[in-house]
Design a protein around this motif. Structure first.
Motif, PDB file in Angstrom:
ATOM      1  N   ILE A  22      22.115   7.949  88.595  1.00  0.00           N
ATOM      2  CA  ILE A  22      21.343   7.075  89.482  1.00  0.00           C
ATOM      3  C   ILE A  22      21.680   7.387  90.942  1.00  0.00           C
ATOM      4  CG2 ILE A  22      21.073   4.676  90.260  1.00  0.00           C
ATOM      5  CD1 ILE A  22      21.181   3.892  87.265  1.00  0.00           C
ATOM      6  N   ASN A  23      22.958   7.590  91.247  1.00  0.00           N
ATOM      7  CA  ASN A  23      23.352   7.948  92.614  1.00  0.00           C
ATOM      8  C   ASN A  23      22.724   9.275  93.030  1.00  0.00           C
ATOM      9  OD1 ASN A  23      24.896   5.656  92.970  1.00  0.00           O
ATOM     10  ND2 ASN A  23      26.792   6.639  92.356  1.00  0.00           N
ATOM     11  N   VAL A  39      13.930   1.168  97.496  1.00  0.00           N
ATOM     12  CA  VAL A  39      13.678   0.899  96.081  1.00  0.00           C
ATOM     13  C   VAL A  39      14.890   1.322  95.247  1.00  0.00           C
ATOM     14  CG1 VAL A  39      12.175   1.447  94.127  1.00  0.00           C
ATOM     15  CG2 VAL A  39      11.198   1.175  96.408  1.00  0.00           C
ATOM     16  N   LYS A  40      15.336   0.414  94.397  1.00  0.00           N
ATOM     17  CA  LYS A  40      16.462   0.687  93.498  1.00  0.00           C
ATOM     18  C   LYS A  40      15.931   1.244  92.173  1.00  0.00           C
ATOM     19  CE  LYS A  40      19.614  -1.509  96.063  1.00  0.00           C
ATOM     20  NZ  LYS A  40      19.791  -0.743  97.259  1.00  0.00           N
ATOM     21  N   ALA A  41      16.756   2.017  91.497  1.00  0.00           N
ATOM     22  CA  ALA A  41      16.357   2.579  90.205  1.00  0.00           C
ATOM     23  C   ALA A  41      16.079   1.456  89.212  1.00  0.00           C
ATOM     24  CB  ALA A  41      17.451   3.492  89.677  1.00  0.00           C
ATOM     25  N   ALA A  42      14.963   1.561  88.510  1.00  0.00           N
ATOM     26  CA  ALA A  42      14.602   0.567  87.495  1.00  0.00           C
ATOM     27  C   ALA A  42      15.282   0.891  86.173  1.00  0.00           C
ATOM     28  CB  ALA A  42      13.089   0.532  87.324  1.00  0.00           C
ATOM     29  N   SER A  43      15.419   2.189  85.888  1.00  0.00           N
ATOM     30  CA  SER A  43      16.071   2.581  84.637  1.00  0.00           C
ATOM     31  C   SER A  43      16.530   4.033  84.718  1.00  0.00           C
ATOM     32  CB  SER A  43      15.121   2.410  83.447  1.00  0.00           C
ATOM     33  OG  SER A  43      14.056   3.346  83.541  1.00  0.00           O
ATOM     34  N   VAL A  68      16.066  10.918  82.791  1.00  0.00           N
ATOM     35  CA  VAL A  68      14.876  10.447  83.502  1.00  0.00           C
ATOM     36  C   VAL A  68      15.271   9.159  84.219  1.00  0.00           C
ATOM     37  CG1 VAL A  68      12.474   9.715  83.338  1.00  0.00           C
ATOM     38  CG2 VAL A  68      13.379  11.371  81.692  1.00  0.00           C
ATOM     39  N   VAL A  69      15.149   9.170  85.552  1.00  0.00           N
ATOM     40  CA  VAL A  69      15.431   7.981  86.343  1.00  0.00           C
ATOM     41  C   VAL A  69      14.092   7.476  86.875  1.00  0.00           C
ATOM     42  CG1 VAL A  69      16.740   6.996  88.262  1.00  0.00           C
ATOM     43  CG2 VAL A  69      17.688   8.915  86.958  1.00  0.00           C
ATOM     44  N   THR A  70      13.817   6.198  86.643  1.00  0.00           N
ATOM     45  CA  THR A  70      12.533   5.609  87.003  1.00  0.00           C
ATOM     46  C   THR A  70      12.695   4.630  88.161  1.00  0.00           C
ATOM     47  OG1 THR A  70      11.928   5.734  84.681  1.00  0.00           O
ATOM     48  CG2 THR A  70      10.553   4.351  86.068  1.00  0.00           C
ATOM     49  N   TYR A  71      11.760   4.699  89.092  1.00  0.00           N
ATOM     50  CA  TYR A  71      11.706   3.781  90.235  1.00  0.00           C
ATOM     51  C   TYR A  71      10.327   3.151  90.264  1.00  0.00           C
ATOM     52  CZ  TYR A  71      15.837   6.164  92.047  1.00  0.00           C
ATOM     53  OH  TYR A  71      17.095   6.682  92.207  1.00  0.00           O
TER      54      TYR A  71
END
Length: 75
Positions: A5-6, A28-32, A41-44
């Motif tokens: 995430i970072n 916006v912070k990461a949603a998942s 997979v990092v989702t925003y």
């Protein structure tokens, strides 16, 4: 998870700086963050984007943290 995430958050900042993303993504912070096969997979999600098709950003990394791609389709 925290590490990827970072890494993804830093990538979002660089995509903003290079003009590939709107400035509204900056806060916006990461949603998942999850693994999908051999990728992270990092989702925003950004409700400030007027185009609904571009409100969800997917950033892909290899399992060892190497950036692969970013898109709005998740594919």
């Amino acid at each position: 998870n925290e590490k990827v995430i970072n890494t993804a958050t830093k990538k979002v900042k660089s995509l903003i700086e290079s003009g590939k993303l709107e400035k509204s993504w900056a806060d916006v912070k990461a949603a998942s963050a999850s693994t999908k096969g051999d990728e992270w997979v990092v989702t925003y999600k950004n409700d400030k984007v007027s185009d609904p098709a571009k409100q969800t950003l997917y950033i892909f990394f290899s399992l060892d943290g190497i950036y692969i791609a970013a898109n709005f389709t998740g594919k």
